[in-house]
Scaffold this motif. Structure first.
Motif, mmCIF file in Angstrom:
data_model
loop_
_atom_site.group_PDB
_atom_site.id
_atom_site.type_symbol
_atom_site.label_atom_id
_atom_site.label_comp_id
_atom_site.label_asym_id
_atom_site.label_seq_id
_atom_site.Cartn_x
_atom_site.Cartn_y
_atom_site.Cartn_z
ATOM 1 N N ASN A 125 -62.470 16.079 23.969
ATOM 2 C CA ASN A 125 -61.335 16.550 23.152
ATOM 3 C C ASN A 125 -61.738 16.971 21.742
ATOM 4 O O ASN A 125 -61.337 18.021 21.271
ATOM 5 N N GLY A 180 -60.575 16.091 19.073
ATOM 6 C CA GLY A 180 -59.331 16.349 18.350
ATOM 7 C C GLY A 180 -58.415 17.245 19.159
ATOM 8 O O GLY A 180 -57.733 16.788 20.071
ATOM 9 N N ASP A 233 -55.046 17.028 15.404
ATOM 10 C CA ASP A 233 -54.422 17.100 16.734
ATOM 11 C C ASP A 233 -53.010 16.539 16.685
ATOM 12 O O ASP A 233 -52.729 15.598 15.936
ATOM 13 N N HIS A 243 -52.247 14.356 21.545
ATOM 14 C CA HIS A 243 -52.579 13.064 22.144
ATOM 15 C C HIS A 243 -52.885 11.968 21.127
ATOM 16 O O HIS A 243 -52.509 10.815 21.322
ATOM 17 N N GLN A 244 -53.545 12.300 20.024
ATOM 18 C CA GLN A 244 -53.950 11.253 19.089
ATOM 19 C C GLN A 244 -52.781 10.495 18.453
ATOM 20 O O GLN A 244 -52.859 9.267 18.294
ATOM 21 N N ARG A 290 -51.881 7.811 20.989
ATOM 22 C CA ARG A 290 -52.917 6.850 21.365
ATOM 23 C C ARG A 290 -53.389 6.018 20.185
ATOM 24 O O ARG A 290 -53.829 4.881 20.351
ATOM 25 N N SER A 291 -53.328 6.584 18.997
ATOM 26 C CA SER A 291 -53.906 5.903 17.834
ATOM 27 C C SER A 291 -53.205 4.587 17.527
ATOM 28 O O SER A 291 -53.813 3.666 16.980
ATOM 29 N N ALA A 309 -62.290 12.267 14.874
ATOM 30 C CA ALA A 309 -61.304 12.300 15.946
ATOM 31 C C ALA A 309 -61.498 11.105 16.867
ATOM 32 O O ALA A 309 -62.521 10.414 16.827
ATOM 33 N N LEU A 310 -60.503 10.879 17.708
ATOM 34 C CA LEU A 310 -60.616 9.913 18.782
ATOM 35 C C LEU A 310 -61.575 10.473 19.822
ATOM 36 O O LEU A 310 -61.527 11.659 20.159
ATOM 37 N N GLY A 327 -60.272 6.999 23.785
ATOM 38 C CA GLY A 327 -60.492 5.896 22.864
ATOM 39 C C GLY A 327 -60.968 4.647 23.589
ATOM 40 O O GLY A 327 -61.145 4.649 24.801
ATOM 41 N N ILE A 345 -64.062 6.007 17.959
ATOM 42 C CA ILE A 345 -63.775 7.096 17.023
ATOM 43 C C ILE A 345 -65.084 7.816 16.734
ATOM 44 O O ILE A 345 -66.116 7.185 16.494
#
Length: 300
Positions: A12, A14, A218, A221-222, A225-226, A248-249, A253, A256
């Motif tokens: 990904n 990001g 992003d 998704h981040q 998920r973060s 970015a993740l 994850g 990072i």
């Protein structure tokens, strides 16, 4: 004996959700040897004591797909796994297992599968090519599914760039993190990601690292998920302040990833320490991109 080396991957980066991934110089080794009967699975390194050592092992399950396709049934098989890739951390451990099993089995039974066939078979197990493609092909890979077929291209990365990864000491299940994602996104967020993904690819291809801070943002998704990762925003901010070009993740994850062309050791220490301040034990690694994907090292 057949020995296969498979790189870790970060997907990904990001904005490139499910369409962009990069291989890293951190490896799993898969060894296949014929024995008189039965199945023996041995695991060393990451996942030892936790990964199954029977027919449910992912490497074996991938290999059996190849054996079944070729109409081959080994009398006995010994599988030795020497794992350098952390398991369940967003660095492509399952993709490495699938690719390693497919390549080793392909060589063992002479199935004659080509790159595209192996990629398609691997994606049928993983469900998406985000880690599969760079693990097999190496480098930075952009990919798309067209009528069930995977189309891809690779781009060269600028010299000197490294991936600094902070790997928390807990596992995140990709299936669970996918369930946290929305089924629909707004046009505004879609355009946001399209622009960043295009900018990211162009910047890396040209070697213009100055725009990575924006290009690795992003909204697909981040943000969802973060929240599952304690200290995520603090680690990202700390890495940027320490000199990371973009952060970015990594995949789903919790790892990072920060891309940097300088101050990598400082960035690695800052990311690890910031996780610690958030109550999370983590280790940090400085990894070069791997231009080479999975490969058979030797056949004895």
């Amino acid at each position: 004996m057949i020995r296969v080396q498979v790189p870790a991957t970060t997907a990904n980066l990001g904005p490139g959700f499910d369409c962009l991934g990069m291989a890293l110089e951190l490896y799993n080794i898969v060894e296949f040897s014929k024995i008189t009967r039965g199945l023996v699975v041995e695991v060393e390194g990451e996942g030892a004591g936790n990964l199954p050592c029977n027919e449910s092992n992912l490497v074996y399950r991938a290999a059996k797909r190849v054996f079944d396709r070729a109409g081959y049934a080994p009398a006995g098989l010994r599988i030795r796994l020497i794992n350098g890739i952390p398991v369940g951390r967003g660095l492509g451990s399952s993709a490495a297992a699938v690719i390693g099993g497919i390549i080793a089995a392909n060589r063992l039974c002479g199935a004659g599968l080509g790159t595209r066939e192996m990629l398609t078979l691997a994606c049928s197990m993983e469900g998406h090519p985000d880690n599969i493609a760079p693990a097999l092909l190496g480098g930075l890979v952009i990919y798309a599914s067209v009528d069930g077929e995977i189309t891809w291209t690779k781009i060269d990365l600028p010299p000197g760039i490294k991936a600094v990864v902070a790997v928390p000491d807990f596992v995140m299940n990709t299936r669970d993190t996918r369930e946290a994602l929305p089924q629909l996104v707004t046009m505004r967020d879609a355009v946001f990601n399209i622009s960043r993904a295009a900018l990211l690819v162009a910047a890396l291809q040209k070697g213009d690292l100055s725009v990575l801070g924006t290009a690795m943002d992003d909204r697909l998704h981040q943000p969802f998920r973060s929240g599952l990762i304690p200290g995520f925003k603090k680690v990202v901010s700390a890495a940027r302040l320490a000199g990371a070009r973009g952060v970015a993740l990594s995949g789903a994850g919790p790892t990072i990833v920060a891309l940097a062309d300088d101050n990598q050791a400082l960035i690695a220490e800052v990311m690890k320490e910031t996780f610690r301040e958030s109550g999370v034990n983590a280790r940090s690694l400085i990894l070069a991109p791997s231009p080479v994907g999975a490969r058979a090292l030797e056949v004895i």
